[in-house]
Design a protein around this motif. Structure first.
Motif: not given
Length: 554
Positions: A454-457, A461-464, A474-480
């Motif tokens: 879900i995070l990858k999707n 979408m955020a990039e799109f 925020e994405f890096k922190a969540l991925e960690g």
């Protein structure tokens, strides 16, 4: 009067024409179908298998109706017999597929059946049947080879974990009758419990014996477990309902196109107990005759229904003989329980443009009333009086079961432990679980984490949409925080995994009965049933119509 007769005469004449036209259309299309088969058989570029070709045509025709209308050729009557009687000729065992070995293996032998009696055990890998190698054959193919005419024998070769040489067993096929009541017993607070698995065959006789035995043990209330009971014979559900409902009550009315399909079914005997408090457990696997029992007891305010909404099968099937020993099981009517409602959830007559069907939305269902005036609805199964949301199994447990890691651990556990405690007292210790975790790690276990997907999707979408750059930290922190951590997941979900391991182990020693006892230890539905049955006021209020508030004059 003359005008009325003229109109009636016109209707009779029109009906005659309609029937005559319909008969012509049926005959015309049968003639066309017959001609097509002959032309194909004579001129098609490849040689046709007439049995397969026509069977495909029959199956496609029946598929357009409903999933319960089926054709059984002469050589496929055993499947129909099992459906109607709950029995078949075989060894009495569940088999499962081992992906690594590309072979089937024994998953669960049934107690007192040939597989268990000759000494087959869960985990035994099936190697040969009468010298025929089973390598690569799927479960369906192996199952067909294990089944056969009652009284016939065969030699089964298996490889048992922990043994070097294959083992050979001479097995005689018997009529395998799956247990109607795999377990019943007395619980805390003098509450009786009966697990009823099917309405095929003659389960009412065993149910009566189980109930009378529990009465002798001093029960003062009863839980009837119909979860995952897919139904069976309509008469059997009425017979069991009659144990708790007065004689002469109408429980089911069937309505079909022809007179023979329309019947009224009443209770014919004096009941066993009209006063004992009842709770019925149901879920999405509760269907057909199970819904008749649960729905009738609900409509007559005779039992509190607990669990999740039932399947919603309100159709009745009968069998019709066909030429050359074949049989057709076809839907002939709908059934209606005491309140007048039909619980059928899917309208197969009105399909979507793509041929799919969907459940009738709640907004289109109709309100009916129980004997006491409580509101119930049609069109979507039986809705419980108390809905208990089932616990969601963790993602990791799905993969542990799929990869046979729980199964394999139970097999190794049994090799080290000739006996275990009784099901009521057995538990997986912390030392056992530590051993299981080591086995999982050695197996190089991998599984998908839904959060990562879900995070990858979300990131894509955020990039799109142009938000990724501003939210990169925020994405890096969540991925960690969502890093794949097997140790953490095995510890975090240890309770659910331990319960699954315990159930698999207990079944090896105490069969299906033991598995049910183990499951009931942490059963949310049963816990709610105990609460209701130990609170007389609440039980009474659940079966009473809501009190209407009187409007006060201003």
């Amino acid at each position: 009067m003359f005008l009325v007769l003229m109109v009636l005469g016109g209707i009779v004449f029109w009906s005659f024409q309609s029937a005559e036209e319909r008969n012509f259309r049926v005959a015309k299309n049968l003639d066309i179908f017959n001609s097509i088969v002959k032309e194909l058989d004579m001129f098609y570029v490849d040689t046709l298998d007439p049995d397969k070709t026509i069977r495909n045509g029959i199956d496609a025709m029946l598929y357009s109706l409903d999933p319960y209308t089926e054709y059984f050729p002469e050589d496929d009557q055993s499947e129909l017999e099992q459906m109607l009687k709950g029995s078949y000729g075989g060894i009495g065992s569940v088999i499962t597929w081992n992906e690594k070995l590309k072979r089937s293996m024994i998953a669960e032998p049934y107690e007192h059946m040939p597989a268990a009696e000759v000494g087959l055990k869960a985990g035994d890998v099936l190697m040969e049947i009468d010298g025929k190698d089973l390598m690569g054959k799927n479960n369906q193919e192996v199952s067909e080879m294990l089944r056969g005419q009652v009284g016939t024998s065969f030699k089964l070769t298996v490889q048992r974990p922990g043994t070097k040489k294959p083992l050979e067993f001479d097995i005689v096929r018997r009529s395998i009758q799956l247990p109607f009541i795999p377990y019943y017993g007395k619980l805390e607070h003098q509450i009786g419990y009966i697990n009823l698995s099917t309405f095929s065959g003659n389960p009412s006789k065993e149910f009566k014996q189980a109930f009378l035995d529990l009465k002798k043990q001093g029960i003062t209330s009863l839980v009837i477990d119909l979860r995952n009971n897919g139904g069976g014979l309509l008469d059997e559900s009425i017979e069991i309902a009659n144990f708790f409902v007065p004689r002469g009550k109408t429980l089911v009315t069937t309505k079909g196109r022809i007179a023979q399909a329309s019947n009224t079914y009443k209770t014919l005997r004096e009941p066993l107990d009209l006063d004992i408090p009842l709770v019925v457990l149901v879920n999405g696997g509760t269907a057909s005759s199970s819904e008749i029992l649960a729905g009738s007891l609900q409509d007559l305010d005779r039992a509190v229904i607990i669990g999740t909404r039932t399947f919603g099968k309100g159709l009745v099937q009968t069998t019709r003989p066909l030429p050359y020993g074949a049989t057709m099981k076809l839907t002939t009517s709908k059934y209606y329980i005491p309140s007048g409602r039909c619980v059928q959830a899917i309208d197969y007559k009105h399909r979507n443009e793509d041929g799919s069907v969907g459940r009738i939305p709640d907004s289109l269902t109709t309100v009916f009333h129980t004997a006491a005036g409580r509101e119930v609805r049609d069109g979507g199964g039986v809705t419980p009086d108390i809905t208990v949301e089932p616990e969601k199994l963790p993602n990791i447990l799905f993969y542990l079961v799929r990869d046979n890691l729980v199964f394999d651990y139970a097999t190794q556990y049994c090799l080290k432990h000739p006996t275990i405690a009784e099901p009521e007292k057995f538990e997986v210790t912390d030392a056992d679980y530590a051993e299981f975790k080591e086995q999982v790690k050695k197996a190089d276990f991998k599984y998908d984490q839904q959060t990562e997907k879900i995070l990858k999707n979300l990131k894509e979408m955020a990039e799109f949409e142009g938000y990724l750059e501003d939210a990169s930290e925020e994405f890096k922190a969540l991925e960690g925080k969502l890093q794949h951590n097997l140790d953490r997941d095995l510890d975090y979900f240890s309770r659910q995994i331990k319960e699954m391991i315990a159930q698999e182990i207990v079944k090896r020693y105490y069969y299906q009965r033991g598995g049910i006892i183990q499951q009931l230890k942490e059963d949310k539905d049963l816990k709610e049933a105990v609460k209701v049955l130990t609170d007389a006021e609440r039980y009474k209020s659940l079966l009473s119509a809501p009190v209407k508030e009187e409007k006060k004059a201003e």
